[in-house]
Design an enzyme around this catalytic site. Structure first.
Site, PDB file in Angstrom:
ATOM      1  N   SER A 193      52.358 105.678  28.856  1.00 54.86           N
ATOM      2  CA  SER A 193      53.056 106.617  27.979  1.00 54.86           C
ATOM      3  C   SER A 193      52.156 107.105  26.845  1.00 54.86           C
ATOM      4  O   SER A 193      51.074 107.630  27.095  1.00 54.86           O
ATOM      5  CB  SER A 193      54.326 105.950  27.436  1.00 54.86           C
ATOM      6  OG  SER A 193      55.141 106.870  26.741  1.00 54.86           O
TER       7      SER A 193
ATOM      8  N   ASP B 272      59.654 112.165  35.119  1.00 54.90           N
ATOM      9  CA  ASP B 272      60.033 110.756  35.228  1.00 54.90           C
ATOM     10  C   ASP B 272      61.144 110.387  34.250  1.00 54.90           C
ATOM     11  O   ASP B 272      61.314 109.233  33.910  1.00 54.90           O
ATOM     12  CB  ASP B 272      58.812 109.853  35.004  1.00 54.90           C
ATOM     13  CG  ASP B 272      58.278 109.908  33.573  1.00 54.90           C
ATOM     14  OD1 ASP B 272      58.842 110.640  32.737  1.00 54.90           O
ATOM     15  OD2 ASP B 272      57.301 109.198  33.270  1.00 54.90           O
TER      16      ASP B 272
ATOM     17  N   HIS C  26      60.462 106.382  33.718  1.00 53.03           N
ATOM     18  CA  HIS C  26      59.315 106.260  32.821  1.00 53.03           C
ATOM     19  C   HIS C  26      58.934 104.809  32.508  1.00 53.03           C
ATOM     20  O   HIS C  26      57.757 104.468  32.499  1.00 53.03           O
ATOM     21  CB  HIS C  26      59.600 107.009  31.524  1.00 53.03           C
ATOM     22  CG  HIS C  26      58.427 107.115  30.614  1.00 53.03           C
ATOM     23  ND1 HIS C  26      57.271 107.782  30.954  1.00 53.03           N
ATOM     24  CD2 HIS C  26      58.208 106.621  29.360  1.00 53.03           C
ATOM     25  CE1 HIS C  26      56.400 107.703  29.961  1.00 53.03           C
ATOM     26  NE2 HIS C  26      56.934 107.002  28.985  1.00 53.03           N
TER      27      HIS C  26
END
Length: 691
Positions: free
Chosen positions: A264, A593, A646
């Site tokens: 991320s 995602d 995610h």
């Protein structure tokens, strides 16, 4: 004579008896009359009572309050929780047990894989734990206890305002407020679990351990994710410690290069590190031009937010997103209730706007990457994800199934993704020629009237309190904003935040990367404004989930609440498109995602860094590894082993296997090269960026 007297007595007695009998009869008659009168009176009284009740106004039904909605929601959640506990403890174990598949670690160990290259994990925003080292009196008893991540979050409920105060940074410096020190939790435990039972890195760590990884060759690069990236070095020496750790692991593991696995926001944090480590001091780490080539084998980016995320826009603009706007619509006013005194969104915004890291996630590349008022790379995107047909494609072999791509781009209700914020549905769908133009000159606070609200609102909770009502309305006025004009908008509504954060981050596209200005650290986390290291043997992977509706742009409205210390804008949850449209609840969705759109996650590996480009002069090999989302088939399967979400993708067996094989010595080509299910190729072709 005697008989006469006897006759008189008889007559007297008879008359007396008659009189008595007559009197008794008359008494009975009177008594009966009295009873009848009483019955009549009681009947009359009963009728009067009924009439009175009829004349009385009907009792109005109790007015439904926001508090009632909140209580019902809490009641439903508690009931569901207790039912789940009941089933868990009362049903036979055989019904609850999920058939366990051997994890990648067990299977790869059987194949003979063993630990080879040291691995460094780099967590993203929010998922890393934070603990207290110094605090205010309200935080007594919490020394070195977690305020965020990994714990039970009981402190949020016990002392929420105290927690918000300690998680906030100084509004002007972006560093610690006076008397408060909150630091990242070090080690693998810093980000293995976000909360009890909710894994982040734990599954990957466990599988790596199966083939021999442990403390000597596996490291979690914990850092305070609230800070700007350079401030993690200025305050905590986090970049220096990461450099030293990589050098130590390289030497102590037989001079084997390190495999870095960022997630991320950790992806752009590590990108910043790669530039910092080779830059001369005092601004950089002084490792020299060949440091990355010597120490890094591969960078395997999970859920990479290379070009930013639209979620950061809604977070900074109105402290909400898709999920929050739904909750707000279900129980309007609960979180903003003046009676309850919650003002939840205002307090969250006040805290979040002190975190420079969120500004790092604003969309980068402007209209060239994200589209303008009438065009975007995703135009024609199909939002019915369940019906999309994909095939495995490869950029290296140009193995693209054009029929599949064409089906994916069937137009179903035009979505102007380039308008990242639109005020009202018409502003999101009309041609740009029919909308009011947005001039950057409008965004200036030269008038002293801008501060008139300070006199009525007292202390300014957010920078909205320093805006006049007229300025707030002018920002809306049926306008739409692209990623370029968005930055001007944020500079207008939050000038102090943007002035502080833009000293550390940039969101443009470099025209000439040889310009000395790009040696400044504010450009190092933007892949469009920095060069990759001269490390031709290094590999870069873009690994992310696809097939989940992901926030891309928003339809806003003015908030009905115009009181002081309130956020004047909110997502218009009542706005929807037609069936199959990408517009639902005031949010336009694209493929991704659930947090990062495919465009942001995949473009640099698909085009920006593919081959020798001005952003990748040494031709570092790049690979796209997409994982099609497959949700768990039942609640008993937990978060699934094929998820593309995610965070849940960290438990995806296919992704874990790819990481383990590279860590054990495989190359990108040896694990299969590119694996593409989305339309990232078409999107990249539509972006006109000089390479």
């Amino acid at each position: 004579m005697a008989s006469a007297l006897r006759f008189r007595k008889l007559c007297y007695v008879e008359s007396a008896v008659k009189c008595t009998s007559v009197g008794y009869e008359s008494f009975e008659i009177d008594e009966k009359l009295d009873k009848k009168e009483e019955d009549v009176l009681s009947a009359n009284n009963f009728a009067l009572e009924i009439n009175k009740k009829r004349k009385q106004p009907k009792r109005q039904p109790k007015e439904w309050r926001c508090l009632d909605s909140c209580c019902w929601i809490i009641g439903y959640l508690c009931t569901t929780w207790w039912l789940l506990l009941f089933f868990y403890h009362c049903l036979p174990v055989t019904l609850l047990r999920v058939p366990e598949l051997p994890g990648p670690g067990v299977r790869l160990k059987r194949e003979g894989l063993t630990a080879l290259h040291p691995v460094v994990l780099v967590p993203g925003i929010v998922t890393g734990g934070l603990e207290l080292w110094e605090g205010r009196p309200c935080a007594d008893g919490l020394f070195r206890k977690r305020l965020w991540g990994g714990g039970s979050f009981t402190q949020i409920f016990k002392r929420p305002l105290c927690l918000l105060e300690h998680l906030s940074l100084h509004y002007e410096t972006g560093l610690d407020p006076q008397g408060i020190r909150v630091r990242a939790v070090p080690g693998l435990v810093g980000a293995d679990y976000f909360a009890p039972g909710y894994f982040v890195w734990a599954v990957l760590i466990e599988n790596l351990a199966k083939i021999g990884y442990e403390g000597k060759n596996l490291h979690m690069a914990a850092y305070d994710w609230r800070l700007s990236f350079q401030n993690t070095e200025i305050r905590d020496h986090a970049l220096t410690r990461l450099k030293s750790k990589i050098e130590l692991m390289y030497i102590s593991n037989g001079y084997k290069k390190v495999v870095a696995v960022p997630h991320s926001m950790g992806v752009i944090y590590f990108l910043h590190f790669l530039k910092w480590v080779e830059t001369p001091p005092p601004m950089g780490g002084g490792g020299g031009p060949g440091w990355c080539a010597k120490h890094i084998k591969a960078v395997m980016n999970i859920g990479p937010a290379f070009l930013g995320v639209p979620k950061a826009v809604s977070n900074l603009f109105s402290a909400e997103g898709k999920d929050v706007s739904y909750i707000r619509a279900m129980a309007p006013g609960v979180f903003d209730s003046e009676i309850l005194g919650l003002q939840t969104f205002e307090r969250v915004m006040r805290m979040a706007r002190t975190w420079d890291s969120i500004v790092s996630l604003l969309p980068k590349g402007g209209e060239v990457i994200w589209g303008n008022m009438d065009r975007s790379p995703e135009e024609g995107h199909v939002c019915d994800f369940s019906k999309k047909s994909h095939s495995k494609t490869s950029l290296t072999t140009n193995n693209v199934n054009n029929s599949d791509v064409k089906r994916d781009f069937l137009v179903k209700g035009l979505a102007n993704y380039g308008r990242i914020i639109s005020f009202g549905k018409p502003a999101s769908v009309l041609h740009s020629s029919k909308l009011p133009t947005v001039d950057s000159k409008e965004f200036s606070r030269t008038s002293t009237s801008e501060n008139f609200n300070n006199f009525s609102c007292g202390e300014a909770w957010t920078e909205y309190d320093e805006m006049s009502r007229q300025s707030i309305q002018n920002v809306a006025a049926g306008k739409a904003y692209t990623t370029t004009t968005l930055l001007d908008l944020l500079r207008f509504v939050a000038p102090k935040m943007m002035r502080r954060a833009e000293a550390h981050f940039s969101h443009g596209i470099a025209e000439n990367l040889d310009d000395p200005k790009y040696n400044h650290y504010k450009y190092w986390s933007n892949p469009l404004e920095m060069k990759l290291s001269d490390a031709p043997d290094m590999e870069i992977y873009c690994m992310y989930g696809v097939g989940i509706p992901t926030e891309r742009s928003y339809v806003y409205k003015l908030s009905p609440n115009s009181r002081c210390k309130s956020i004047p804008y909110q997502i218009d949850n009542s706005v929807h498109g037609e069936d199959g449209s990408c517009l639902k609840g005031g949010v336009y969705f694209a493929d991704g995602d659930e947090s990062v759109p495919v465009l942001s996650a995949g473009f640099m590996c698909a085009k920006g860094w593919r081959g020798r480009t001005r952003f990748n002069p040494s031709g570092i090999a790049t690979y796209i590894r997409e994982y099609r989302h497959k949700p768990p088939t039942s609640l008993m399967e937990g978060r699934g082993i094929e998820s593309g979400s995610h965070v849940d993708i960290m438990g995806n067996f296919a992704l874990i296997e790819d990481i383990m094989r590279v860590a054990a010595g495989a190359t990108g080509d040896e694990i299969g090269g590119d694996q593409i299910h989305s339309d990232i190729i078409k999107m990249s072709e539509r972006i006109n960026l000089g390479l």
